[in-house]
Motif scaffolding. Sequence first.
Motif, PDB file in Angstrom:
ATOM      1  N   TYR A  39       0.840  -1.207   0.000  1.00  0.00           N
ATOM      2  CA  TYR A  39       0.000   0.000   0.000  1.00  0.00           C
ATOM      3  C   TYR A  39       0.876   1.258   0.000  1.00  0.00           C
ATOM      4  N   ARG A  43       0.512   3.886  -3.022  1.00  0.00           N
ATOM      5  CA  ARG A  43      -0.280   5.090  -2.766  1.00  0.00           C
ATOM      6  C   ARG A  43       0.496   6.266  -2.189  1.00  0.00           C
ATOM      7  N   TRP A  44       1.596   6.036  -1.556  1.00  0.00           N
ATOM      8  CA  TRP A  44       2.306   7.126  -0.898  1.00  0.00           C
ATOM      9  C   TRP A  44       3.510   7.573  -1.715  1.00  0.00           C
ATOM     10  N   GLU A 120      -3.013  -0.889  -6.942  1.00  0.00           N
ATOM     11  CA  GLU A 120      -2.923   0.132  -7.990  1.00  0.00           C
ATOM     12  C   GLU A 120      -4.081   0.045  -8.971  1.00  0.00           C
ATOM     13  N   ASP A 123      -9.753   1.849  -8.320  1.00  0.00           N
ATOM     14  CA  ASP A 123     -10.067   3.206  -8.795  1.00  0.00           C
ATOM     15  C   ASP A 123      -9.927   4.204  -7.646  1.00  0.00           C
ATOM     16  N   ARG A 124      -9.052   5.168  -7.822  1.00  0.00           N
ATOM     17  CA  ARG A 124      -8.837   6.175  -6.779  1.00  0.00           C
ATOM     18  C   ARG A 124     -10.090   6.998  -6.510  1.00  0.00           C
ATOM     19  N   LYS A 125     -10.962   7.102  -7.515  1.00  0.00           N
ATOM     20  CA  LYS A 125     -12.188   7.885  -7.319  1.00  0.00           C
ATOM     21  C   LYS A 125     -13.076   7.273  -6.246  1.00  0.00           C
ATOM     22  N   GLU A 127     -11.952   5.673  -3.605  1.00  0.00           N
ATOM     23  CA  GLU A 127     -11.335   6.049  -2.335  1.00  0.00           C
ATOM     24  C   GLU A 127     -11.623   7.515  -2.005  1.00  0.00           C
ATOM     25  N   GLU A 128     -11.556   8.360  -3.030  1.00  0.00           N
ATOM     26  CA  GLU A 128     -11.842   9.782  -2.825  1.00  0.00           C
ATOM     27  C   GLU A 128     -13.290  10.010  -2.432  1.00  0.00           C
ATOM     28  N   SER A 131     -13.578   9.321   1.225  1.00  0.00           N
ATOM     29  CA  SER A 131     -13.000  10.418   2.003  1.00  0.00           C
ATOM     30  C   SER A 131     -13.919  11.626   2.013  1.00  0.00           C
ATOM     31  N   THR A 145     -10.482   0.063  -0.172  1.00  0.00           N
ATOM     32  CA  THR A 145      -9.283  -0.454  -0.836  1.00  0.00           C
ATOM     33  C   THR A 145      -9.082  -1.946  -0.585  1.00  0.00           C
ATOM     34  N   SER A 149      -9.096  -4.972  -3.410  1.00  0.00           N
ATOM     35  CA  SER A 149      -7.792  -5.541  -3.755  1.00  0.00           C
ATOM     36  C   SER A 149      -7.605  -6.946  -3.187  1.00  0.00           C
TER      37      SER A 149
END
Length: 234
Positions: A39, A43-44, A120, A123-125, A127-128, A131, A145, A149
Amino acid sequence: MADASAWFGAEEWQAIALSLKVAFWASLLSLPFGVFIAYALARWRFPGRQLLNGLVHLPLILPPVVTGYLLLLTFGARAPLGAFLKDFGIVFSFRWTGAALAAAIMGFPLMVRAIRLSIEAVDRKLEEAGSSLGASPLRVFFEVTLPLSWPGILAGAVLAFAKALGEFGATITFVSNIPGETRTLPSAIYAFLQVPGQEGAALRLVAVSVTLAMAALLASELLARRVARKGAAR
């Protein structure tokens, strides 16, 4: 039906059981670390990220004997860290626990890579969106996530398990080849090949190794597909 014990001798059963034990604990105990590092790499963005990535994959590049020797220098009974842990009853050198540690390190790059690719692909959307609804980063990880995954996490764990079953170089360097304590399948095959007339025992263990490795890979594929279907149905 013939008794299963007639197929293998006591030493062979011992090696099979020990290999399964070592591989199980190696993959299980390294899994939380594998998820965390995968992770972090996926992601970082932080100083030393590429260095960490290189260190994670180093066991794939180094000769296994070198990895085993470095483990001996670090966790041996006379090494500073090894002596410190021994005071708390934690001993790795020339014990099955050391075989598990060596197997975990050798399989760790495969585990991290599979999990990282799976994270990876999330979809980051999504996660967003979590948030934006007020969820903490930790909650987003566990509720968004991690479930998405999961197939990659399963695949990584089983790949590490399969790699641990076949680990030889680092293990025999770090914990030697002690019957009943550190003699896993590869070590037993090597030992039998050194004794005239024991080629049959070595061949039987080779067949077991191939069967277990194939079963682990097939199980990884089937579990990943099942979890993916469940995720698609939601």
